[in-house]
Design an enzyme around this catalytic site. Structure first.
Site, mmCIF file in Angstrom:
data_model
loop_
_atom_site.group_PDB
_atom_site.id
_atom_site.type_symbol
_atom_site.label_atom_id
_atom_site.label_comp_id
_atom_site.label_asym_id
_atom_site.label_seq_id
_atom_site.Cartn_x
_atom_site.Cartn_y
_atom_site.Cartn_z
ATOM 1 N N GLU A 141 -0.003 -1.209 5.652
ATOM 2 C CA GLU A 141 1.056 -0.755 6.558
ATOM 3 C C GLU A 141 0.857 0.698 6.929
ATOM 4 O O GLU A 141 1.040 1.100 8.078
ATOM 5 C CB GLU A 141 2.427 -0.944 5.890
ATOM 6 C CG GLU A 141 3.610 -0.857 6.847
ATOM 7 C CD GLU A 141 4.087 0.562 7.133
ATOM 8 O OE1 GLU A 141 4.765 0.751 8.154
ATOM 9 O OE2 GLU A 141 3.794 1.488 6.349
ATOM 10 N N ASP A 183 0.854 -1.197 0.000
ATOM 11 C CA ASP A 183 0.000 0.000 0.000
ATOM 12 C C ASP A 183 0.889 1.246 0.000
ATOM 13 O O ASP A 183 2.049 1.198 0.416
ATOM 14 C CB ASP A 183 -0.939 0.002 1.205
ATOM 15 C CG ASP A 183 -0.220 -0.091 2.538
ATOM 16 O OD1 ASP A 183 0.694 -0.925 2.670
ATOM 17 O OD2 ASP A 183 -0.567 0.689 3.450
HETATM 18 ZN ZN LIG Z 1 6.785 2.113 4.296
#
Ligand SMILES: [Zn+2]
Length: 456
Positions: A152, A88
């Site tokens: 994340e 992401d």
């Molecule tokens: Zn990162």
């Protein structure tokens, strides 16, 4: 030692192509397209599929863990070396970019595009390194499992979910920070302070939208005609080398002060606009919010609160990130990064005492710190791989205030891929990575993986 440098050059073109293809997918979390097995939206699902397809294409076993994360298994062995990267990316401000952030271009020997450095580029680099080591067909005690998550940037719930379904690798690294190697990550802690405070001349005081940023601008409205404040405010600004404005707001006066933003893990690099505006306000109003900020919150290390601490990982840092005081209602949010070896209970107590002195309430959330012995086999092997390839013997293993995937499993540290002295504009406009640095990082990862997994 095997000539990993020339092995890396052989795969260079295909590696760059894979990075380009992955970066063409705008994998920013999108709640409007969440579906079964696409918990972070359609684009993140697409990025996960693309990464799994790379593994399949190269003949490896792959696993999709319900759209949260996936992995590619390379090689064989009783134990597992985990490499954790993320697919992401953070949103872009297209107006600030010189090129299309989702179409990687090469300019002056650098790749430009969202995700080239955080974290698709380093994830692919470490994947190729594992592939190169595997192609040597040496006896290994560990297989390499390249794990990739899709959330994340917004809390890492992807790998938390992943590890409810999959076992922890024996050890691991995450190529999502800097070289040489990060052995410690401070605990991220937040405190929220709320209460009702009589205005006594201060109608409004607001700044910041995210606790993890040093607020650049702070606004206040105070009672009375602005003419009486103009001289003293201008004098305050110039004596502190700051800028700001003062103007009429109805019958009252609006003040705006400009400081300098910075990340909450390095608040000393910024200038907190709230603290400075409070310093001025203290000379013209008699308000308890102003007093509270100046009595307890006007330094970056919690000295005035009595919570300052310098540990094995460096100092505690504190950022007054958001303040909202309106209609006599106060809310302050602080972001602290705390070394693992300090006394957390004492810190909470000090906050509680400070708040009760002002009849304010506090709420806290204490995060987890990561500390792996810098002399451990994992840290020393990774560091040695960095030294062997870069020739840099000066940089030592570091501790940082930020948090990475390394906190999501035991015995894991962050390792690359940003080199000291290079700024990849991670999360910023024109994110980029030097192709030479990417190749060097790949070579470092080859050395590290080789030395960790080869049979004794
Ligand atoms: Zn990162």
């Amino acid at each position: 030692m095997i000539d990993f440098k020339s092995e890396v050059l052989k795969i260079k073109d295909q590696m760059l192509q894979d990075i380009k293809d992955l970066c063409a997918i705008p994998s920013m979390q999108d709640d409007s397209t969440v579906a079964l097995f696409a918990p972070y939206g359609a684009a993140n699902r697409k990025a996960l599929d693309a990464m799994l397809e790379i593994g399949r294409r190269d003949g490896f076993e792959v696993q999709d863990v319900d759209g949260h994360a996936g992995h590619i298994d390379i090689g064989s062995g009783e134990e597992t070396l985990g490499i954790l990267g993320h697919l992401d990316v953070v949103p872009v401000n297209e107006a600030g970019w010189d090129t299309n952030p989702f179409e990687v271009v090469i300019k002056d020997g650098k790749l430009y595009g969202r995700g080239v450095a955080d974290d698709k580029g380093p994830l692919i680099a470490s994947y190729y390194a594992a592939k190169i080591v595997n192609s040597l067909n040496i006896p290994t005690k560990m297989k390499t499992r390249v794990i990739f998550g899709c959330n994340e940037e917004l809390g890492s719930s992807c790998v938390k979910y992943y590890f409810t379904k999959m076992p922890y690798p024996t050890m691991g690294f995450t190529p999502d920070a800097g070289f040489p190697v990060v052995y410690g990550e401070k605990a991220g802690c937040s405190f929220e302070i709320t209460g009702n405070v009589e205005k006594n001349g201060l109608i409004y005081l607001c700044a910041g939208s995210r606790p993890n940023i040093v607020p650049e601008t702070c606004e206040a409205i105070i009672e009375g005609n602005h003419k009486q404040y103009v001289d003293s405010f201008q004098k305050f600004l110039s004596s502190n080398n700051l800028t700001g404005t003062i103007e009429e707001e109805g019958n009252h006066t609006k003040l705006v002060l400009k400081g300098k933003s910075a990340h909450a893990s390095t608040p000393e690099e910024g200038i907190n606009a709230v603290v400075y505006l409070c310093k001025y306000l203290a000379t013209v109003v008699d308000n308890k919010v102003v007093d509270f900020v100046l009595e307890y919150l006007d330094d970056y290390h919690g000295k005035k609160l009595g919570i300052d601490f310098n540990g094995a990982m460096g100092p505690l840092t504190m950022n007054l990130g958001v303040i909202s005081y309106c209609k006599e209602n106060l809310k302050i949010t602080l972001d602290l990064r705390c070394p693992h070896d300090m006394d957390f209970d004492k810190m909470i107590e000090k906050f509680q005492t400070a708040c009760s002195n002002y009849q304010l309430n506090e709420n806290h959330d204490i995060g987890k710190a990561l500390y792996i012995d810098p002399k451990s086999k994992l840290v020393s092997t990774l560091h040695q791989a960095y030294v062997d390839v870069s020739g840099d013997t000066n940089s030592k293993p570091q501790a940082i205030g930020g948090g990475t995937y390394a906190k999501s499993m035991p015995n894991c540290v962050a390792f690359g891929a940003e080199f000291e002295g290079e700024d990849n504009f991670i999360h910023g406009n024109n994110e980029n990575i030097k192709i030479d640095s990417l190749l060097k990082a790949t070579e470092i990862y080859c050395h590290a993986i080789y030395n960790l997994i080869k049979a004794d």
